[in-house]
Design an enzyme around this catalytic site. Sequence first.
Site, PDB file in Angstrom:
ATOM      1  N   GLN A  91       0.842  -1.195   0.000  1.00 13.37           N
ATOM      2  CA  GLN A  91       0.000   0.000   0.000  1.00 13.37           C
ATOM      3  C   GLN A  91       0.882   1.252   0.000  1.00 13.37           C
ATOM      4  O   GLN A  91       0.405   2.360  -0.153  1.00 13.37           O
ATOM      5  CB  GLN A  91      -0.891   0.013   1.256  1.00 13.37           C
ATOM      6  CG  GLN A  91      -1.817  -1.168   1.380  1.00 13.37           C
ATOM      7  CD  GLN A  91      -2.422  -1.275   2.778  1.00 13.37           C
ATOM      8  OE1 GLN A  91      -3.383  -0.580   3.105  1.00 13.37           O
ATOM      9  NE2 GLN A  91      -1.827  -2.121   3.609  1.00 13.37           N
ATOM     10  N   HIS A 109      -1.449   1.198  -4.485  1.00 15.46           N
ATOM     11  CA  HIS A 109      -1.870   2.594  -4.304  1.00 15.46           C
ATOM     12  C   HIS A 109      -0.940   3.573  -5.017  1.00 15.46           C
ATOM     13  O   HIS A 109      -0.950   4.774  -4.723  1.00 15.46           O
ATOM     14  CB  HIS A 109      -1.960   2.934  -2.811  1.00 15.46           C
ATOM     15  CG  HIS A 109      -3.070   2.225  -2.121  1.00 15.46           C
ATOM     16  ND1 HIS A 109      -3.148   2.110  -0.755  1.00 15.46           N
ATOM     17  CD2 HIS A 109      -4.157   1.560  -2.601  1.00 15.46           C
ATOM     18  CE1 HIS A 109      -4.229   1.411  -0.427  1.00 15.46           C
ATOM     19  NE2 HIS A 109      -4.862   1.072  -1.522  1.00 15.46           N
ATOM     20  N   CYS A 117       0.034  11.524 -16.407  1.00 19.14           N
ATOM     21  CA  CYS A 117      -0.554  12.632 -17.173  1.00 19.14           C
ATOM     22  C   CYS A 117      -2.063  12.452 -17.260  1.00 19.14           C
ATOM     23  O   CYS A 117      -2.536  11.417 -17.769  1.00 19.14           O
ATOM     24  CB  CYS A 117       0.031  12.707 -18.578  1.00 19.14           C
ATOM     25  SG  CYS A 117      -0.714  14.033 -19.557  1.00 19.14           S
TER      26      CYS A 117
HETATM   27  C1  BV8 Z   1     -11.948   2.279  -3.538  1.00 19.64           C
HETATM   28  C2  BV8 Z   1      -2.147   6.499  -1.532  1.00 19.64           C
HETATM   29  C3  BV8 Z   1     -13.584   1.583  -5.163  1.00 19.64           C
HETATM   30  C4  BV8 Z   1      -2.032   7.965  -1.365  1.00 19.64           C
HETATM   31  C5  BV8 Z   1      -3.927   5.602  -0.096  1.00 19.64           C
HETATM   32  C6  BV8 Z   1     -15.445  -0.546   2.546  1.00 19.64           C
HETATM   33  C7  BV8 Z   1     -15.745  -0.131   3.807  1.00 19.64           C
HETATM   34  C8  BV8 Z   1     -15.471   1.216   4.170  1.00 19.64           C
HETATM   35  C9  BV8 Z   1     -14.894   2.128   3.290  1.00 19.64           C
HETATM   36  C10 BV8 Z   1     -14.591   1.700   2.047  1.00 19.64           C
HETATM   37  C11 BV8 Z   1     -14.889   0.368   1.664  1.00 19.64           C
HETATM   38  N1  BV8 Z   1     -14.474   0.244   0.392  1.00 19.64           N
HETATM   39  C12 BV8 Z   1     -13.957   1.427  -0.042  1.00 19.64           C
HETATM   40  C13 BV8 Z   1     -14.016   2.332   0.951  1.00 19.64           C
HETATM   41  C14 BV8 Z   1     -13.544   3.741   0.883  1.00 19.64           C
HETATM   42  C15 BV8 Z   1     -12.048   3.908   1.127  1.00 19.64           C
HETATM   43  C16 BV8 Z   1     -11.690   3.464   2.522  1.00 19.64           C
HETATM   44  O1  BV8 Z   1     -11.196   2.376   2.741  1.00 19.64           O
HETATM   45  N2  BV8 Z   1     -11.916   4.378   3.467  1.00 19.64           N
HETATM   46  C17 BV8 Z   1     -11.513   4.074   4.866  1.00 19.64           C
HETATM   47  C18 BV8 Z   1     -10.737   5.239   5.412  1.00 19.64           C
HETATM   48  C19 BV8 Z   1     -12.675   3.688   5.670  1.00 19.64           C
HETATM   49  N3  BV8 Z   1     -11.255   3.172   0.149  1.00 19.64           N
HETATM   50  C20 BV8 Z   1     -11.029   3.770  -1.058  1.00 19.64           C
HETATM   51  O2  BV8 Z   1     -11.437   4.869  -1.375  1.00 19.64           O
HETATM   52  C21 BV8 Z   1     -10.170   2.971  -2.043  1.00 19.64           C
HETATM   53  N4  BV8 Z   1     -10.781   2.954  -3.331  1.00 19.64           N
HETATM   54  O3  BV8 Z   1     -12.503   1.696  -2.650  1.00 19.64           O
HETATM   55  O4  BV8 Z   1     -12.355   2.291  -4.859  1.00 19.64           O
HETATM   56  C22 BV8 Z   1     -13.322   0.078  -5.104  1.00 19.64           C
HETATM   57  C23 BV8 Z   1     -14.093  -0.769  -4.338  1.00 19.64           C
HETATM   58  C24 BV8 Z   1     -13.873  -2.153  -4.351  1.00 19.64           C
HETATM   59  C25 BV8 Z   1     -12.849  -2.725  -5.043  1.00 19.64           C
HETATM   60  C26 BV8 Z   1     -12.100  -1.850  -5.769  1.00 19.64           C
HETATM   61  C27 BV8 Z   1     -12.316  -0.430  -5.763  1.00 19.64           C
HETATM   62  C28 BV8 Z   1      -8.787   3.628  -2.268  1.00 19.64           C
HETATM   63  C29 BV8 Z   1      -8.022   3.679  -1.028  1.00 19.64           C
HETATM   64  C30 BV8 Z   1      -6.564   4.112  -1.324  1.00 19.64           C
HETATM   65  C31 BV8 Z   1      -6.291   5.524  -0.855  1.00 19.64           C
HETATM   66  N5  BV8 Z   1      -4.859   5.855  -0.998  1.00 19.64           N
HETATM   67  N6  BV8 Z   1      -2.604   5.860  -0.309  1.00 19.64           N
HETATM   68  C32 BV8 Z   1      -1.046   8.367  -0.289  1.00 19.64           C
HETATM   69  O5  BV8 Z   1      -0.276   7.531   0.188  1.00 19.64           O
HETATM   70  O6  BV8 Z   1      -1.031   9.578  -0.004  1.00 19.64           O
HETATM   71  S1  BV8 Z   1      -4.415   4.851   1.412  1.00 19.64           S
HETATM   72  C33 BV8 Z   1      -3.057   5.048   2.499  1.00 19.64           C
HETATM   73  O7  BV8 Z   1      -3.614   4.942   3.782  1.00 19.64           O
HETATM   74  C34 BV8 Z   1      -2.007   3.963   2.419  1.00 19.64           C
HETATM   75  O8  BV8 Z   1      -1.718   3.572   1.107  1.00 19.64           O
HETATM   76  C35 BV8 Z   1      -2.650   2.841   3.226  1.00 19.64           C
HETATM   77  O9  BV8 Z   1      -3.513   2.087   2.429  1.00 19.64           O
HETATM   78  C36 BV8 Z   1      -3.453   3.616   4.249  1.00 19.64           C
HETATM   79  C37 BV8 Z   1      -2.672   3.735   5.528  1.00 19.64           C
HETATM   80  O10 BV8 Z   1      -2.759   2.525   6.159  1.00 19.64           O
HETATM   81  P1  BV8 Z   1      -1.428   1.800   6.705  1.00 19.64           P
HETATM   82  O11 BV8 Z   1      -0.433   1.668   5.626  1.00 19.64           O
HETATM   83  O12 BV8 Z   1      -1.902   0.590   7.389  1.00 19.64           O
HETATM   84  O13 BV8 Z   1      -0.824   2.873   7.764  1.00 19.64           O
HETATM   85  P2  BV8 Z   1      -1.400   3.272   9.203  1.00 19.64           P
HETATM   86  O14 BV8 Z   1      -0.642   4.474   9.628  1.00 19.64           O
HETATM   87  O15 BV8 Z   1      -2.889   3.301   9.206  1.00 19.64           O
HETATM   88  O16 BV8 Z   1      -0.973   2.031  10.154  1.00 19.64           O
HETATM   89  C38 BV8 Z   1       0.375   1.721  10.349  1.00 19.64           C
HETATM   90  C39 BV8 Z   1       0.398   0.397  11.121  1.00 19.64           C
HETATM   91  O17 BV8 Z   1       1.766   0.009  11.276  1.00 19.64           O
HETATM   92  C40 BV8 Z   1      -0.205   0.504  12.523  1.00 19.64           C
HETATM   93  O18 BV8 Z   1      -1.017  -0.642  12.759  1.00 19.64           O
HETATM   94  C41 BV8 Z   1       1.018   0.511  13.448  1.00 19.64           C
HETATM   95  O19 BV8 Z   1       0.762  -0.157  14.646  1.00 19.64           O
HETATM   96  C42 BV8 Z   1       2.025  -0.287  12.631  1.00 19.64           C
HETATM   97  N7  BV8 Z   1       3.430   0.087  12.891  1.00 19.64           N
HETATM   98  C43 BV8 Z   1       3.932   1.321  13.120  1.00 19.64           C
HETATM   99  N8  BV8 Z   1       5.285   1.247  13.279  1.00 19.64           N
HETATM  100  C44 BV8 Z   1       5.625  -0.076  13.118  1.00 19.64           C
HETATM  101  C45 BV8 Z   1       4.438  -0.813  12.851  1.00 19.64           C
HETATM  102  N9  BV8 Z   1       4.437  -2.139  12.644  1.00 19.64           N
HETATM  103  C46 BV8 Z   1       5.648  -2.780  12.713  1.00 19.64           C
HETATM  104  N10 BV8 Z   1       6.841  -2.127  12.945  1.00 19.64           N
HETATM  105  C47 BV8 Z   1       6.859  -0.800  13.145  1.00 19.64           C
HETATM  106  N11 BV8 Z   1       8.027  -0.197  13.401  1.00 19.64           N
END
Ligand code: BV8
Length: 235
Positions: A91, A109, A117
Amino acid sequence: MSEPRNIVVLTGAGISAESGIDTFRDAGGLWEQHRVEDVATPEGFARDPELVQRFYDARREAVQRVSPNPAHEALAKLDAEWEGELLIVTQNVDDLHERAGARRVLHMHGELLSALCARCEARHSWSETLLDQPACPGCGAQALRPDVVWFGEMPYQMERIYAHLRRADLFVSIGTSGAVYPAAGFVRDARELGARTLELNLERSEGSYWFNESRQGRASELVPEWVKEILTPSV
Ligand code: BV8
Protein backbone atom coordinates in the site's frame (compact mmCIF):
# COMPACT_ATOMS: atom_id res chain seq x y z
CA MET A 1 0.36 -28.48 8.01
CA SER A 2 1.96 -28.77 4.56
CA GLU A 3 4.78 -26.41 3.56
CA PRO A 4 3.45 -23.21 1.98
CA ARG A 5 4.26 -22.77 -1.72
CA ASN A 6 2.44 -19.63 -2.88
CA ILE A 7 2.73 -16.57 -0.67
CA VAL A 8 1.07 -13.16 -0.77
CA VAL A 9 2.63 -10.51 1.50
CA LEU A 10 0.70 -7.25 2.15
CA THR A 11 2.72 -4.32 3.52
CA GLY A 12 1.70 -0.93 4.93
CA ALA A 13 3.29 2.20 6.35
CA GLY A 14 4.53 0.34 9.44
CA ILE A 15 7.23 -1.47 7.41
CA SER A 16 8.75 1.90 6.42
CA ALA A 17 8.35 3.61 9.80
CA GLU A 18 11.83 2.58 10.99
CA SER A 19 13.29 4.08 7.81
CA GLY A 20 11.99 7.46 8.98
CA ILE A 21 8.82 7.69 6.84
CA ASP A 22 5.72 8.91 8.68
CA THR A 23 2.86 6.46 8.99
CA PHE A 24 -0.71 7.73 8.56
CA ARG A 25 -2.67 7.01 11.69
CA ASP A 26 0.02 6.84 14.40
CA ALA A 27 0.61 9.81 16.70
CA GLY A 28 2.08 12.68 14.65
CA GLY A 29 1.25 10.73 11.48
CA LEU A 30 0.32 12.23 8.09
CA TRP A 31 -3.41 12.31 8.81
CA GLU A 32 -2.75 14.46 11.90
CA GLN A 33 -0.89 16.98 9.80
CA HIS A 34 -3.32 17.08 6.83
CA ARG A 35 -7.05 16.49 6.20
CA VAL A 36 -7.39 13.35 4.05
CA GLU A 37 -10.21 14.91 2.02
CA ASP A 38 -7.96 17.91 1.19
CA VAL A 39 -4.80 16.08 0.08
CA ALA A 40 -5.78 12.50 -0.92
CA THR A 41 -9.04 12.78 -2.94
CA PRO A 42 -9.75 13.82 -6.57
CA GLU A 43 -12.15 16.44 -5.17
CA GLY A 44 -9.37 17.92 -3.01
CA PHE A 45 -7.05 18.05 -6.03
CA ALA A 46 -9.72 19.83 -8.12
CA ARG A 47 -10.35 22.29 -5.27
CA ASP A 48 -6.69 23.15 -4.47
CA PRO A 49 -4.13 21.45 -6.76
CA GLU A 50 -1.24 23.46 -5.29
CA LEU A 51 -1.93 22.19 -1.75
CA VAL A 52 -1.96 18.59 -3.04
CA GLN A 53 1.14 18.98 -5.23
CA ARG A 54 3.04 20.51 -2.30
CA PHE A 55 1.98 17.57 -0.06
CA TYR A 56 3.32 14.99 -2.55
CA ASP A 57 6.37 17.04 -3.60
CA ALA A 58 7.46 17.08 0.07
CA ARG A 59 6.96 13.29 0.41
CA ARG A 60 8.73 12.65 -2.93
CA GLU A 61 11.71 14.67 -1.75
CA ALA A 62 11.72 13.00 1.71
CA VAL A 63 11.65 9.42 0.39
CA GLN A 64 14.89 10.09 -1.52
CA ARG A 65 16.64 10.93 1.76
CA VAL A 66 15.84 7.64 3.58
CA SER A 67 16.95 4.01 3.14
CA PRO A 68 15.40 0.55 3.36
CA ASN A 69 15.51 -1.13 6.80
CA PRO A 70 16.10 -4.80 7.82
CA ALA A 71 12.40 -5.62 7.20
CA HIS A 72 12.65 -4.52 3.54
CA GLU A 73 15.99 -6.35 3.21
CA ALA A 74 14.55 -9.58 4.64
CA LEU A 75 11.66 -9.54 2.14
CA ALA A 76 14.16 -8.93 -0.68
CA LYS A 77 16.09 -12.02 0.50
CA LEU A 78 12.84 -14.04 0.53
CA ASP A 79 12.08 -12.77 -3.00
CA ALA A 80 15.54 -13.86 -4.20
CA GLU A 81 15.42 -17.34 -2.64
CA TRP A 82 11.73 -18.36 -2.68
CA GLU A 83 11.13 -20.92 -5.46
CA GLY A 84 7.35 -20.87 -5.05
CA GLU A 85 5.03 -18.02 -6.04
CA LEU A 86 5.47 -14.76 -4.14
CA LEU A 87 3.82 -11.36 -4.55
CA ILE A 88 4.60 -8.41 -2.28
CA VAL A 89 1.49 -6.21 -2.50
CA THR A 90 2.31 -2.85 -0.94
CA GLN A 91 0.00 0.00 0.00
CA ASN A 92 3.13 2.15 0.30
CA VAL A 93 4.03 4.72 -2.34
CA ASP A 94 7.73 4.69 -1.37
CA ASP A 95 10.32 2.66 -3.35
CA LEU A 96 12.05 1.01 -0.37
CA HIS A 97 11.06 -2.57 -1.30
CA GLU A 98 12.73 -2.17 -4.70
CA ARG A 99 15.75 -0.33 -3.26
CA ALA A 100 16.25 -3.29 -0.92
CA GLY A 101 16.32 -5.54 -4.03
CA ALA A 102 12.79 -7.00 -4.09
CA ARG A 103 11.40 -7.56 -7.59
CA ARG A 104 8.03 -9.30 -7.18
CA VAL A 105 6.42 -6.07 -5.87
CA LEU A 106 3.02 -4.53 -6.78
CA HIS A 107 2.13 -0.95 -5.72
CA MET A 108 -1.66 -1.10 -5.38
CA HIS A 109 -1.87 2.59 -4.30
CA GLY A 110 0.72 3.95 -6.74
CA GLU A 111 4.24 5.40 -6.42
CA LEU A 112 5.65 8.77 -5.37
CA LEU A 113 8.49 8.54 -7.91
CA SER A 114 6.04 8.40 -10.84
CA ALA A 115 3.92 11.13 -12.49
CA LEU A 116 0.66 10.39 -14.33
CA CYS A 117 -0.55 12.63 -17.17
CA ALA A 118 -4.26 13.34 -16.75
CA ARG A 119 -4.43 14.16 -20.47
CA CYS A 120 -2.69 11.25 -22.24
CA GLU A 121 -2.56 8.85 -19.19
CA ALA A 122 1.16 8.21 -19.78
CA ARG A 123 3.31 7.48 -16.70
CA HIS A 124 6.78 8.96 -16.25
CA SER A 125 9.46 8.22 -13.62
CA TRP A 126 9.59 11.45 -11.62
CA SER A 127 11.95 12.53 -8.82
CA GLU A 128 11.40 16.30 -9.03
CA THR A 129 8.45 18.54 -8.09
CA LEU A 130 5.09 18.87 -9.85
CA LEU A 131 3.99 22.14 -8.19
CA ASP A 132 5.52 24.17 -11.06
CA GLN A 133 3.30 22.27 -13.54
CA PRO A 134 5.99 20.82 -15.82
CA ALA A 135 4.83 19.67 -19.28
CA CYS A 136 4.09 15.99 -19.84
CA PRO A 137 7.14 14.55 -21.71
CA GLY A 138 4.64 12.57 -23.83
CA CYS A 139 1.93 15.01 -24.94
CA GLY A 140 3.27 18.34 -23.66
CA ALA A 141 0.15 19.11 -21.61
CA GLN A 142 0.61 20.68 -18.15
CA ALA A 143 -1.56 17.93 -16.69
CA LEU A 144 0.81 15.86 -14.56
CA ARG A 145 -0.52 14.57 -11.21
CA PRO A 146 1.05 12.28 -8.56
CA ASP A 147 0.70 8.64 -9.76
CA VAL A 148 -1.05 7.61 -6.54
CA VAL A 149 -4.54 6.18 -5.87
CA TRP A 150 -6.68 8.65 -3.97
CA PHE A 151 -9.73 7.79 -1.83
CA GLY A 152 -12.64 6.99 -4.14
CA GLU A 153 -10.31 5.87 -6.93
CA MET A 154 -9.83 2.25 -7.98
CA PRO A 155 -6.60 0.68 -6.70
CA TYR A 156 -4.14 -0.61 -9.34
CA GLN A 157 -3.92 -4.19 -10.66
CA MET A 158 -6.79 -5.57 -8.55
CA GLU A 159 -7.25 -8.52 -10.94
CA ARG A 160 -3.58 -9.56 -10.56
CA ILE A 161 -3.87 -9.30 -6.77
CA TYR A 162 -7.00 -11.49 -6.63
CA ALA A 163 -5.40 -14.03 -9.01
CA HIS A 164 -2.52 -14.42 -6.53
CA LEU A 165 -4.89 -14.51 -3.52
CA ARG A 166 -6.81 -17.35 -5.18
CA ARG A 167 -3.57 -19.42 -5.48
CA ALA A 168 -2.06 -18.43 -2.11
CA ASP A 169 -1.64 -20.92 0.71
CA LEU A 170 -0.05 -18.32 2.99
CA PHE A 171 -1.07 -14.64 3.44
CA VAL A 172 1.20 -12.42 5.57
CA SER A 173 0.30 -8.83 6.57
CA ILE A 174 3.10 -6.51 7.76
CA GLY A 175 2.84 -3.01 9.29
CA THR A 176 -0.72 -2.14 8.38
CA SER A 177 -3.64 -0.98 10.56
CA GLY A 178 -6.23 -2.67 8.32
CA ALA A 179 -8.26 0.56 8.10
CA VAL A 180 -8.32 1.11 4.33
CA TYR A 181 -10.28 -1.02 1.81
CA PRO A 182 -10.10 -3.04 -0.38
CA ALA A 183 -6.60 -3.87 1.06
CA ALA A 184 -8.05 -4.39 4.57
CA GLY A 185 -10.37 -7.08 3.15
CA PHE A 186 -7.61 -9.27 1.65
CA VAL A 187 -7.02 -11.25 4.86
CA ARG A 188 -10.65 -12.34 4.97
CA ASP A 189 -10.61 -13.19 1.25
CA ALA A 190 -7.38 -15.21 1.67
CA ARG A 191 -8.73 -17.04 4.72
CA GLU A 192 -12.01 -17.90 2.98
CA LEU A 193 -9.98 -19.15 0.01
CA GLY A 194 -8.17 -21.58 2.38
CA ALA A 195 -4.86 -19.80 3.03
CA ARG A 196 -3.13 -19.63 6.43
CA THR A 197 -2.94 -16.02 7.62
CA LEU A 198 -0.17 -14.37 9.69
CA GLU A 199 0.05 -10.78 10.98
CA LEU A 200 3.35 -9.04 11.89
CA ASN A 201 2.57 -5.61 13.41
CA LEU A 202 3.40 -3.30 16.32
CA GLU A 203 -0.17 -3.85 17.63
CA ARG A 204 -3.18 -5.94 16.63
CA SER A 205 -4.78 -4.43 13.50
CA GLU A 206 -8.50 -3.85 12.87
CA GLY A 207 -8.66 -7.14 10.91
CA SER A 208 -6.80 -9.14 13.56
CA TYR A 209 -9.75 -11.48 13.99
CA TRP A 210 -9.04 -13.03 10.57
CA PHE A 211 -5.43 -14.01 11.31
CA ASN A 212 -4.54 -17.57 12.38
CA GLU A 213 -1.50 -16.04 14.10
CA SER A 214 -0.67 -12.45 15.14
CA ARG A 215 2.83 -11.46 16.29
CA GLN A 216 3.38 -8.01 17.83
CA GLY A 217 6.67 -6.15 17.56
CA ARG A 218 8.81 -4.01 15.29
CA ALA A 219 8.98 -4.99 11.62
CA SER A 220 12.80 -4.71 11.63
CA GLU A 221 12.87 -7.64 14.13
CA LEU A 222 9.74 -9.67 13.27
CA VAL A 223 10.24 -9.82 9.48
CA PRO A 224 13.88 -11.10 9.40
CA GLU A 225 12.88 -13.68 12.06
CA TRP A 226 9.88 -14.88 9.98
CA VAL A 227 11.89 -14.96 6.71
CA LYS A 228 14.58 -17.09 8.39
CA GLU A 229 11.83 -19.47 9.60
CA ILE A 230 10.15 -19.81 6.20
CA LEU A 231 13.46 -20.31 4.34
CA THR A 232 14.61 -23.01 6.79
CA PRO A 233 13.25 -26.30 5.39
CA SER A 234 11.44 -28.18 8.17
CA VAL A 235 12.94 -31.66 8.58
C1 BV8 B 1 -11.95 2.28 -3.54
C2 BV8 B 1 -2.15 6.50 -1.53
C3 BV8 B 1 -13.58 1.58 -5.16
C4 BV8 B 1 -2.03 7.96 -1.36
C5 BV8 B 1 -3.93 5.60 -0.10
C6 BV8 B 1 -15.44 -0.55 2.55
C7 BV8 B 1 -15.74 -0.13 3.81
C8 BV8 B 1 -15.47 1.22 4.17
C9 BV8 B 1 -14.89 2.13 3.29
C10 BV8 B 1 -14.59 1.70 2.05
C11 BV8 B 1 -14.89 0.37 1.66
N1 BV8 B 1 -14.47 0.24 0.39
C12 BV8 B 1 -13.96 1.43 -0.04
C13 BV8 B 1 -14.02 2.33 0.95
C14 BV8 B 1 -13.54 3.74 0.88
C15 BV8 B 1 -12.05 3.91 1.13
C16 BV8 B 1 -11.69 3.46 2.52
O1 BV8 B 1 -11.20 2.38 2.74
N2 BV8 B 1 -11.92 4.38 3.47
C17 BV8 B 1 -11.51 4.07 4.87
C18 BV8 B 1 -10.74 5.24 5.41
C19 BV8 B 1 -12.67 3.69 5.67
N3 BV8 B 1 -11.26 3.17 0.15
C20 BV8 B 1 -11.03 3.77 -1.06
O2 BV8 B 1 -11.44 4.87 -1.37
C21 BV8 B 1 -10.17 2.97 -2.04
N4 BV8 B 1 -10.78 2.95 -3.33
O3 BV8 B 1 -12.50 1.70 -2.65
O4 BV8 B 1 -12.35 2.29 -4.86
C22 BV8 B 1 -13.32 0.08 -5.10
C23 BV8 B 1 -14.09 -0.77 -4.34
C24 BV8 B 1 -13.87 -2.15 -4.35
C25 BV8 B 1 -12.85 -2.73 -5.04
C26 BV8 B 1 -12.10 -1.85 -5.77
C27 BV8 B 1 -12.32 -0.43 -5.76
C28 BV8 B 1 -8.79 3.63 -2.27
C29 BV8 B 1 -8.02 3.68 -1.03
C30 BV8 B 1 -6.56 4.11 -1.32
C31 BV8 B 1 -6.29 5.52 -0.85
N5 BV8 B 1 -4.86 5.86 -1.00
N6 BV8 B 1 -2.60 5.86 -0.31
C32 BV8 B 1 -1.05 8.37 -0.29
O5 BV8 B 1 -0.28 7.53 0.19
O6 BV8 B 1 -1.03 9.58 0.00
S1 BV8 B 1 -4.42 4.85 1.41
C33 BV8 B 1 -3.06 5.05 2.50
O7 BV8 B 1 -3.61 4.94 3.78
C34 BV8 B 1 -2.01 3.96 2.42
O8 BV8 B 1 -1.72 3.57 1.11
C35 BV8 B 1 -2.65 2.84 3.23
O9 BV8 B 1 -3.51 2.09 2.43
C36 BV8 B 1 -3.45 3.62 4.25
C37 BV8 B 1 -2.67 3.74 5.53
O10 BV8 B 1 -2.76 2.53 6.16
P1 BV8 B 1 -1.43 1.80 6.71
O11 BV8 B 1 -0.43 1.67 5.63
O12 BV8 B 1 -1.90 0.59 7.39
O13 BV8 B 1 -0.82 2.87 7.76
P2 BV8 B 1 -1.40 3.27 9.20
O14 BV8 B 1 -0.64 4.47 9.63
O15 BV8 B 1 -2.89 3.30 9.21
O16 BV8 B 1 -0.97 2.03 10.15
C38 BV8 B 1 0.38 1.72 10.35
C39 BV8 B 1 0.40 0.40 11.12
O17 BV8 B 1 1.77 0.01 11.28
C40 BV8 B 1 -0.20 0.50 12.52
O18 BV8 B 1 -1.02 -0.64 12.76
C41 BV8 B 1 1.02 0.51 13.45
O19 BV8 B 1 0.76 -0.16 14.65
C42 BV8 B 1 2.03 -0.29 12.63
N7 BV8 B 1 3.43 0.09 12.89
C43 BV8 B 1 3.93 1.32 13.12
N8 BV8 B 1 5.29 1.25 13.28
C44 BV8 B 1 5.62 -0.08 13.12
C45 BV8 B 1 4.44 -0.81 12.85
N9 BV8 B 1 4.44 -2.14 12.64
C46 BV8 B 1 5.65 -2.78 12.71
N10 BV8 B 1 6.84 -2.13 12.94
C47 BV8 B 1 6.86 -0.80 13.15
N11 BV8 B 1 8.03 -0.20 13.40
